[in-house]
Write a protein that holds these residues in place. Sequence first.
Motif, PDB file in Angstrom:
ATOM      1  N   UNK A   1       0.826  -1.207   0.000  1.00 51.74           N
ATOM      2  CA  UNK A   1       0.000   0.000   0.000  1.00 51.74           C
ATOM      3  C   UNK A   1       0.860   1.258   0.000  1.00 51.74           C
ATOM      4  N   UNK A   2       1.934   1.260   0.792  1.00 47.28           N
ATOM      5  CA  UNK A   2       2.829   2.418   0.840  1.00 47.28           C
ATOM      6  C   UNK A   2       3.473   2.655  -0.521  1.00 47.28           C
ATOM      7  N   UNK A   3       3.940   1.568  -1.146  1.00 47.83           N
ATOM      8  CA  UNK A   3       4.579   1.701  -2.448  1.00 47.83           C
ATOM      9  C   UNK A   3       3.629   2.218  -3.510  1.00 47.83           C
ATOM     10  N   UNK A   4       2.391   1.678  -3.541  1.00 48.63           N
ATOM     11  CA  UNK A   4       1.414   2.129  -4.531  1.00 48.63           C
ATOM     12  C   UNK A   4       0.983   3.566  -4.269  1.00 48.63           C
ATOM     13  N   UNK A   5       0.897   3.930  -2.993  1.00 50.40           N
ATOM     14  CA  UNK A   5       0.552   5.310  -2.648  1.00 50.40           C
ATOM     15  C   UNK A   5       1.656   6.259  -3.110  1.00 50.40           C
ATOM     16  N   UNK A   6       2.913   5.822  -2.968  1.00 52.26           N
ATOM     17  CA  UNK A   6       4.036   6.656  -3.409  1.00 52.26           C
ATOM     18  C   UNK A   6       4.017   6.852  -4.918  1.00 52.26           C
ATOM     19  N   UNK A   7       3.438   5.890  -5.633  1.00 58.19           N
ATOM     20  CA  UNK A   7       3.321   5.999  -7.083  1.00 58.19           C
ATOM     21  C   UNK A   7       2.085   6.786  -7.503  1.00 58.19           C
ATOM     22  N   UNK A   8       1.374   7.334  -6.507  1.00 54.36           N
ATOM     23  CA  UNK A   8       0.194   8.164  -6.745  1.00 54.36           C
ATOM     24  C   UNK A   8      -0.942   7.389  -7.405  1.00 54.36           C
ATOM     25  N   UNK A   9      -1.093   6.138  -6.986  1.00 50.73           N
ATOM     26  CA  UNK A   9      -2.233   5.357  -7.449  1.00 50.73           C
ATOM     27  C   UNK A   9      -3.496   5.838  -6.741  1.00 50.73           C
ATOM     28  N   UNK A  10      -4.637   5.484  -7.314  1.00 52.15           N
ATOM     29  CA  UNK A  10      -5.900   5.866  -6.697  1.00 52.15           C
ATOM     30  C   UNK A  10      -6.135   5.073  -5.420  1.00 52.15           C
ATOM     31  N   UNK A  11      -7.051   5.561  -4.583  1.00 53.89           N
ATOM     32  CA  UNK A  11      -7.362   4.873  -3.328  1.00 53.89           C
ATOM     33  C   UNK A  11      -7.817   3.443  -3.595  1.00 53.89           C
ATOM     34  N   UNK A  12      -8.646   3.269  -4.630  1.00 54.04           N
ATOM     35  CA  UNK A  12      -9.114   1.927  -4.962  1.00 54.04           C
ATOM     36  C   UNK A  12      -7.983   0.997  -5.344  1.00 54.04           C
ATOM     37  N   UNK A  13      -7.012   1.499  -6.134  1.00 57.64           N
ATOM     38  CA  UNK A  13      -5.874   0.667  -6.539  1.00 57.64           C
ATOM     39  C   UNK A  13      -4.983   0.341  -5.349  1.00 57.64           C
ATOM     40  N   UNK A  14      -4.832   1.302  -4.442  1.00 52.37           N
ATOM     41  CA  UNK A  14      -4.008   1.059  -3.250  1.00 52.37           C
ATOM     42  C   UNK A  14      -4.642  -0.015  -2.375  1.00 52.37           C
ATOM     43  N   UNK A  15      -5.930   0.103  -2.111  1.00 54.04           N
ATOM     44  CA  UNK A  15      -6.619  -0.881  -1.266  1.00 54.04           C
ATOM     45  C   UNK A  15      -6.624  -2.255  -1.941  1.00 54.04           C
ATOM     46  N   UNK A  16      -6.960  -2.280  -3.227  1.00 59.81           N
ATOM     47  CA  UNK A  16      -6.999  -3.552  -3.948  1.00 59.81           C
ATOM     48  C   UNK A  16      -5.641  -4.223  -3.999  1.00 59.81           C
ATOM     49  N   UNK A  17      -4.599  -3.447  -4.267  1.00 61.74           N
ATOM     50  CA  UNK A  17      -3.257  -4.015  -4.318  1.00 61.74           C
ATOM     51  C   UNK A  17      -2.809  -4.560  -2.973  1.00 61.74           C
ATOM     52  N   UNK A  18      -3.102  -3.821  -1.893  1.00 64.34           N
ATOM     53  CA  UNK A  18      -2.724  -4.281  -0.556  1.00 64.34           C
ATOM     54  C   UNK A  18      -3.443  -5.571  -0.184  1.00 64.34           C
ATOM     55  N   UNK A  19      -4.740  -5.646  -0.502  1.00 57.30           N
ATOM     56  CA  UNK A  19      -5.494  -6.861  -0.197  1.00 57.30           C
ATOM     57  C   UNK A  19      -4.987  -8.048  -0.999  1.00 57.30           C
ATOM     58  N   UNK A  20      -4.669  -7.836  -2.281  1.00 62.52           N
ATOM     59  CA  UNK A  20      -4.186  -8.940  -3.102  1.00 62.52           C
ATOM     60  C   UNK A  20      -2.847  -9.447  -2.594  1.00 62.52           C
ATOM     61  N   UNK A  21      -1.968  -8.536  -2.178  1.00 54.17           N
ATOM     62  CA  UNK A  21      -0.682  -8.954  -1.637  1.00 54.17           C
ATOM     63  C   UNK A  21      -0.864  -9.741  -0.338  1.00 54.17           C
ATOM     64  N   UNK A  22      -1.788  -9.289   0.516  1.00 51.78           N
ATOM     65  CA  UNK A  22      -2.074 -10.004   1.770  1.00 51.78           C
ATOM     66  C   UNK A  22      -2.617 -11.400   1.493  1.00 51.78           C
ATOM     67  N   UNK A  23      -3.563 -11.493   0.584  1.00 56.10           N
ATOM     68  CA  UNK A  23      -4.131 -12.796   0.243  1.00 56.10           C
ATOM     69  C   UNK A  23      -3.075 -13.717  -0.368  1.00 56.10           C
ATOM     70  N   UNK A  24      -2.180 -13.142  -1.159  1.00 55.61           N
ATOM     71  CA  UNK A  24      -1.114 -13.950  -1.735  1.00 55.61           C
ATOM     72  C   UNK A  24      -0.236 -14.583  -0.680  1.00 55.61           C
ATOM     73  N   UNK A  25       0.069 -13.830   0.378  1.00 61.49           N
ATOM     74  CA  UNK A  25       0.902 -14.385   1.443  1.00 61.49           C
ATOM     75  C   UNK A  25       0.165 -15.495   2.182  1.00 61.49           C
ATOM     76  N   UNK A  26      -1.138 -15.329   2.371  1.00 60.79           N
ATOM     77  CA  UNK A  26      -1.915 -16.382   3.013  1.00 60.79           C
ATOM     78  C   UNK A  26      -1.975 -17.634   2.140  1.00 60.79           C
TER      79      UNK A  26
END
Length: 521
Positions: free
Chosen positions: A28-53
């Motif tokens: 989420x921090x990395x995507x936010x630094x790239x100025x992604x939208x809130x939806x992309x930041x939340x979606x990317x963070x959730x996908x990364x979390x699910x991937x680790x699980x």
Amino acid sequence: MDWLVTAAEFIVNEILSVPAYLIGIITAVGLFALRKSIGEVIGGALKATLGFLLIGAGSTLVVSSLEPLGVMLQGATGAHGVVPTNEAIVGIAQNEYGAQVAWLMILGFVVSLVLARFTPLRYVFLTGHHTLFMATLLTIVLATSGLNAVTVVTAGGVLLGVVMVALPAISQPWTKRITGDNSIAIGHFGTLGYVVSGIVGRFAGGKRSRSAEDLKLPESLRFLRDSMVATALSMVLMYFVVSLVYVGRVGSSEAYLAYAAEDGSGASTGMGNFLMTGVTQGLSFGVAVAVILFGVRTILGELVPAFAGIAERVVPGAVPALDAPIVFPYAQNAVLIGFISSFVAGLAGLAVLTTWLGPAFGWALVLPGLVPHFFTGGAAGVYGNATGGRRGAMLGAFANGLLITFLPALLLGVLGSFGEENTTFGDADFGWYGILLGNAGKIGGVPGVLVMLAIGATLLALAVVVQKRLVDTGWDPSPDREPAGTAAAAAPTPPSESGGARAYAKIPPPKGAPKPPPPPS
């Protein structure tokens, strides 16, 4: 103030100490630094979390499918047997060291960017899954040396950052021999095998051996490029062969009962049922690795673009270091020759382990897996072909196959309790780097850490020397042969152990290649 202490403990213990949540936050921090939208930041963070699980879920399946094979190998040979599969050992390690791995990986990436920014080694390692694998190896090696978590993360992060910029530089003269320029580098921890293959190719093939690309190879073997198919097939064959040897040595009744006790199922009703149960377990291993791979892809699909975007801002003019299949389009016949030669070397090495090194020195039996031999053997074939033609591809990849057979056997001695698992790390750089650091760690305490850091400093110095004296001067490791990169043809995105199509999309086709056709409408 009690509520503040409680809140801090909650954040540290229930969020930052959970690897899946930590990876999600970093993404989420990395995507936010790239100025992604809130939806992309939340979606990317959730996908990364699910991937680790998903990685954790796959590790459970891996353990359950490998335990019966370990019993049969022990009974059939009297020695501990392992199947080198990076994804499997990483998945198992996450259960104990997940948080440390995550922090170490993040620190290692930061250190690599700093080194790329302020040293001549301007390589940005973008093969995210191998970064995760090396972070896990370093965590295991340092933690089993008795170091505390802070030291593991700090020292391990430095050592990870060093290897991420040093190895692409060391292999770059041979990579340029393939690609024709310095626009890309190899970012894969099979580097020792590739360099050795290039050296062997130079002396084995010389200038008389014709290129492997002059050969016509059957299309029927192309299916082995699918990692899930290759993994499942190799494990089915291993289970089948080991089952027959096990029954021949201990008898059918004892084999049925021992296997059933480990597998948790009822005793087999006959030889057919016994063999087919092994086949099912082999296929289950393929499913387990596929689950772990999907988890890794899910993480890296969000994490790598975030890291790459940050790297572009921190290291202007950086050279991307990418996964091994990036060299596959330059010599596709050499890939298949390299894979077969590497696998044959794995069988030869297994024979040596079974008849000599295992009984005499207690070395574990390392079974050749199709996936590590395909990816590292195939890439080694390309490197050997670039310096020595088809003979170079064959003999260079054979040398790689021996490396990824004997190095994992030695590596088990520095992995602590993880050395008793039925799987381990497979590629060459995990072997030699882990062995050096693990033996340094046995010194113990501060002296051990200092020796580890000295190893990292030596590697970094060697890379700087190679960069200045070989890469920057345009040294050719095989000057008697025509450049290999100019003859390559454009090809689709090469297969990868973890996907990574986004990273490859930015890489131009080889020099002299025709333009690819436009995409279908």
